[in-house]
Design a protein around this motif. Structure first.
Motif, mmCIF file in Angstrom:
data_model
loop_
_atom_site.group_PDB
_atom_site.id
_atom_site.type_symbol
_atom_site.label_atom_id
_atom_site.label_comp_id
_atom_site.label_asym_id
_atom_site.label_seq_id
_atom_site.Cartn_x
_atom_site.Cartn_y
_atom_site.Cartn_z
ATOM 1 N N GLN A 85 20.162 29.632 80.387
ATOM 2 C CA GLN A 85 20.898 29.950 79.174
ATOM 3 C C GLN A 85 22.340 30.341 79.425
ATOM 4 O O GLN A 85 23.232 29.851 78.749
ATOM 5 C CB GLN A 85 20.179 31.050 78.387
ATOM 6 N N PRO A 86 22.625 31.199 80.448
ATOM 7 C CA PRO A 86 24.029 31.529 80.686
ATOM 8 C C PRO A 86 24.856 30.300 81.070
ATOM 9 O O PRO A 86 26.013 30.194 80.733
ATOM 10 C CB PRO A 86 23.966 32.537 81.841
ATOM 11 N N GLN A 87 24.229 29.339 81.844
ATOM 12 C CA GLN A 87 24.956 28.141 82.205
ATOM 13 C C GLN A 87 25.326 27.340 80.977
ATOM 14 O O GLN A 87 26.432 26.839 80.860
ATOM 15 C CB GLN A 87 24.125 27.291 83.161
ATOM 16 N N GLU A 88 24.359 27.197 80.049
ATOM 17 C CA GLU A 88 24.652 26.479 78.825
ATOM 18 C C GLU A 88 25.745 27.185 78.031
ATOM 19 O O GLU A 88 26.633 26.562 77.473
ATOM 20 C CB GLU A 88 23.386 26.343 77.983
ATOM 21 N N ALA A 89 25.688 28.524 78.036
ATOM 22 C CA ALA A 89 26.703 29.281 77.305
ATOM 23 C C ALA A 89 28.072 29.104 77.940
ATOM 24 O O ALA A 89 29.088 28.999 77.265
ATOM 25 C CB ALA A 89 26.320 30.762 77.263
ATOM 26 N N THR A 90 28.071 29.040 79.319
ATOM 27 C CA THR A 90 29.343 28.859 80.011
ATOM 28 C C THR A 90 29.949 27.502 79.696
ATOM 29 O O THR A 90 31.132 27.366 79.444
ATOM 30 C CB THR A 90 29.144 29.007 81.530
ATOM 31 N N GLU A 91 29.078 26.468 79.719
ATOM 32 C CA GLU A 91 29.578 25.138 79.407
ATOM 33 C C GLU A 91 30.127 25.076 77.988
ATOM 34 O O GLU A 91 31.136 24.461 77.721
ATOM 35 C CB GLU A 91 28.463 24.117 79.599
ATOM 36 N N THR A 92 29.454 25.774 77.094
ATOM 37 C CA THR A 92 29.917 25.789 75.709
ATOM 38 C C THR A 92 31.250 26.499 75.577
ATOM 39 O O THR A 92 32.148 26.047 74.869
ATOM 40 C CB THR A 92 28.879 26.474 74.811
ATOM 41 N N SER A 93 31.409 27.627 76.336
ATOM 42 C CA SER A 93 32.649 28.391 76.231
ATOM 43 C C SER A 93 33.829 27.638 76.816
ATOM 44 O O SER A 93 34.965 27.854 76.439
ATOM 45 C CB SER A 93 32.494 29.746 76.931
ATOM 46 N N GLN A 94 33.575 26.728 77.771
ATOM 47 C CA GLN A 94 34.664 25.980 78.377
ATOM 48 C C GLN A 94 35.298 25.000 77.398
ATOM 49 O O GLN A 94 36.475 24.695 77.513
ATOM 50 C CB GLN A 94 34.150 25.236 79.611
ATOM 51 N N VAL A 95 34.515 24.524 76.486
ATOM 52 C CA VAL A 95 35.057 23.561 75.531
ATOM 53 C C VAL A 95 35.389 24.209 74.196
ATOM 54 O O VAL A 95 35.892 23.556 73.304
ATOM 55 C CB VAL A 95 34.062 22.400 75.313
ATOM 56 N N GLN A 96 35.095 25.495 74.075
ATOM 57 C CA GLN A 96 35.370 26.183 72.819
ATOM 58 C C GLN A 96 36.863 26.449 72.672
ATOM 59 O O GLN A 96 37.542 26.835 73.616
ATOM 60 C CB GLN A 96 34.597 27.504 72.778
ATOM 61 N N GLU A 97 37.401 26.236 71.511
ATOM 62 C CA GLU A 97 38.815 26.453 71.262
ATOM 63 C C GLU A 97 39.135 27.942 71.213
ATOM 64 O O GLU A 97 38.327 28.741 70.760
ATOM 65 C CB GLU A 97 39.227 25.798 69.941
ATOM 66 N N PHE A 98 40.333 28.293 71.743
ATOM 67 C CA PHE A 98 40.789 29.684 71.749
ATOM 68 C C PHE A 98 41.435 29.980 70.401
ATOM 69 O O PHE A 98 42.486 29.427 70.072
ATOM 70 C CB PHE A 98 41.791 29.885 72.888
ATOM 71 N N THR A 99 40.801 30.836 69.628
ATOM 72 C CA THR A 99 41.255 31.118 68.277
ATOM 73 C C THR A 99 42.148 32.350 68.244
ATOM 74 O O THR A 99 42.281 33.073 69.238
ATOM 75 C CB THR A 99 40.056 31.334 67.344
ATOM 76 N N ILE A 100 42.744 32.587 67.090
ATOM 77 C CA ILE A 100 43.572 33.778 66.902
ATOM 78 C C ILE A 100 42.727 35.037 67.077
ATOM 79 O O ILE A 100 43.182 36.040 67.640
ATOM 80 C CB ILE A 100 44.237 33.751 65.516
ATOM 81 N N THR A 101 41.508 34.987 66.634
ATOM 82 C CA THR A 101 40.612 36.145 66.800
ATOM 83 C C THR A 101 40.357 36.429 68.269
ATOM 84 O O THR A 101 40.346 37.589 68.704
ATOM 85 C CB THR A 101 39.281 35.877 66.082
ATOM 86 N N ASP A 102 40.167 35.365 69.064
ATOM 87 C CA ASP A 102 39.976 35.551 70.504
ATOM 88 C C ASP A 102 41.219 36.183 71.131
ATOM 89 O O ASP A 102 41.120 37.067 71.989
ATOM 90 C CB ASP A 102 39.695 34.206 71.181
ATOM 91 N N TYR A 103 42.373 35.719 70.725
ATOM 92 C CA TYR A 103 43.625 36.280 71.254
ATOM 93 C C TYR A 103 43.747 37.759 70.891
ATOM 94 O O TYR A 103 44.155 38.580 71.718
ATOM 95 C CB TYR A 103 44.811 35.497 70.702
ATOM 96 N N GLN A 104 43.398 38.097 69.662
ATOM 97 C CA GLN A 104 43.472 39.491 69.232
ATOM 98 C C GLN A 104 42.505 40.360 70.024
ATOM 99 O O GLN A 104 42.842 41.475 70.443
ATOM 100 C CB GLN A 104 43.161 39.590 67.735
ATOM 101 N N ASN A 105 41.302 39.839 70.263
ATOM 102 C CA ASN A 105 40.316 40.592 71.050
ATOM 103 C C ASN A 105 40.808 40.805 72.474
ATOM 104 O O ASN A 105 40.578 41.866 73.070
ATOM 105 C CB ASN A 105 38.977 39.850 71.049
ATOM 106 N N GLN A 107 43.942 41.093 73.367
ATOM 107 C CA GLN A 107 44.957 42.138 73.282
ATOM 108 C C GLN A 107 44.306 43.518 73.183
ATOM 109 O O GLN A 107 44.781 44.476 73.807
ATOM 110 C CB GLN A 107 45.862 41.897 72.074
ATOM 111 N N TYR A 108 43.222 43.623 72.423
ATOM 112 C CA TYR A 108 42.510 44.895 72.319
ATOM 113 C C TYR A 108 42.008 45.337 73.693
ATOM 114 O O TYR A 108 42.095 46.525 74.054
ATOM 115 C CB TYR A 108 41.331 44.773 71.356
ATOM 116 N N GLN A 109 41.494 44.394 74.465
ATOM 117 C CA GLN A 109 40.988 44.737 75.786
ATOM 118 C C GLN A 109 42.116 45.207 76.707
ATOM 119 O O GLN A 109 41.950 46.160 77.479
ATOM 120 C CB GLN A 109 40.272 43.535 76.396
ATOM 121 N N LEU A 110 43.263 44.531 76.634
ATOM 122 C CA LEU A 110 44.402 44.951 77.451
ATOM 123 C C LEU A 110 44.867 46.356 77.058
ATOM 124 O O LEU A 110 45.174 47.184 77.925
ATOM 125 C CB LEU A 110 45.555 43.963 77.308
#
Length: 422
Positions: A85-105, A107-110
């Protein structure tokens, strides 16, 4: 008479007729073929039915065995599924587009990393007493920030700017929870403009000690452009402010008295009097922000001295010792430069400071240092390393090659180490 004889003697003429059709025989053959077809079809049906039953029975038995084996191996199958399952999730995340929400998250982590690092930040106030032109006494304050860099068990040691506490009659330190106490100067360096303060831990309540932490220096040099960094301290002249950005370059060097420092430049917009540290995404110090080291006229972005380069000086100040001073600005004579300009490899003296120990000893601009205390030096870092092993008041021997009419001549000088004061 003759005609009759001819007719009687001619060949007998015969006419062949078709054989008459035997309808009974044909009917018999057709009946025989029909009966044979019926018998063959019946036999085929019986064979197919029996074979199908046998095959079905065998398949049923195999299916039962597979089901039993799956039941017995069910924990293993579940484990494999959880592993994949983690491998499938990793493959999915590699092709997932980086959204504004991801960018904001992100920044929150930084900012969360910066907020954790702020536990090492303190406010520093240097109180200076003076008199005005009417001989009236008054007090002025220098305000800056500091970073807790060491806990030796009895004291907290704090890195700050020398200009904040210079000539101060009283130094106060305020921690992240607002608790304030007195501090004293442990050591200071005019060359870099930094100082180390000490605060007795006994004067700090347990509640405050639980809310603060000691900053950690990274073991690695921040040398890659594009690396995320976080500025804490007072990057905008406001204590506990947090700025994030990227390293834009880390390959440049700045030349100071007896030291060449790697400079980390960023795209972080700060102020001309910023102070603090740059930390990586793990919260480790990779650079000390010193805007005084910035190129003239370009002080709108934050610059820092590499943490690994300035750390030996900070350690000396933490130990209460002064930085040894010769008074030379130097650069490395590489093999390429030596071959191009027909000069010896070593450390080229670019400038000799006025009234410095180097000038008093007789060293000159253009000399090439080849040995310090009997050890060959072929780079500016090697020269500085030899110097940092000594203390002010020690005497070192410096062998240089000086160019004359007949080429380079070796000369040995004795230099009494001092302390840079301003």
């Amino acid at each position: 008479m003759e005609d009759k004889n001819v007719q009687s003697s001619g060949f007998v003429r015969e006419k062949i007729k078709d054989k008459p059709v035997n309808k009974k025989k044909i009917a018999f053959h057709m009946l025989y073929m029909a009966v044979s077809g019926l018998v063959f079809g019946a036999a085929a049906c019986v064979t197919f039915g029996v074979g199908y039953a046998i095959i079905r029975e065998r398949n049923s038995a195999q299916t039962q065995e597979v089901d039993n084996s799956q039941v017995q191996m069910e924990p293993q199958v579940t484990t494999e599924t959880q592993t994949e399952q983690p491998q499938e999730a990793t493959e999915t995340s590699q092709v997932q587009e980086f959204t504004i929400t991801d960018y904001q998250n992100m920044q929150y982590q930084l900012y969360n990393v910066g907020a954790e690092c702020n536990k090492s930040v303190v406010s520093v106030t240097g109180v200076t007493s003076d008199t005005d032109i009417f001989n009236n006494s008054y007090e002025s304050q220098g305000i800056g920030s500091g970073i807790i860099i060491e806990d030796n068990g009895s004291q907290l040691l704090i890195l700050t700017e020398r200009k904040v506490i210079r000539k101060a009659s009283e130094i106060r330190v305020s921690f992240i929870d607002g608790f304030e106490c007195l501090a004293s100067v442990r050591g200071e360096d005019v060359n870099t403009g930094i100082a180390v303060l000490s605060v007795n831990k006994g004067a700090i309540p347990a509640e405050t000690q639980a809310k603060i932490q000691v900053a950690v220096f990274s073991e690695y040099t921040a040398s890659r452009a594009g690396t995320f960094v976080i500025a804490v301290g007072s990057p905008l002249d406001t204590n506990y402010s947090i700025l994030t950005g990227y390293i834009t370059s880390a390959g440049n060097k700045i030349t100071t008295q007896d030291h060449n420092f790697s400079v980390v430049t960023t795209d972080i917009v700060g102020s001309g009097s910023s102070f603090g540290v740059l930390v990586n995404t793990s919260g480790e110090i990779v650079g000390v922000v010193l805007q005084s080291m910035h190129a003239a006229g370009n002080d709108n972005t934050l610059v820092a001295i590499s943490g690994n380069d300035i750390r030996p000086i900070i350690e000396l100040l933490c130990d209460g010792e002064s930085v040894p001073y010769v008074g030379l600005q130097v650069s490395t004579v590489s093999e390429h430069i030596a071959e191009t300009y027909d000069m010896p490899k070593g450390v080229y003296i670019r400038e000799v400071a006025m009234d410095s120990p180097a000038m008093e000893a007789g060293l000159q601009s253009g000399d090439v240092i080849v040995k310090v205390n009997g050890t060959a030096v072929n780079s500016d870092n090697a020269y500085t390393a030899q110097l940092m092993e000594k203390k002010p008041g020690d005497t070192i021997s410096v062998v240089v090659k000086r160019k004359g009419a007949n080429g380079y001549l070796g000369i040995t000088y004795k230099v009494n180490l001092g302390v840079l004061e301003k």
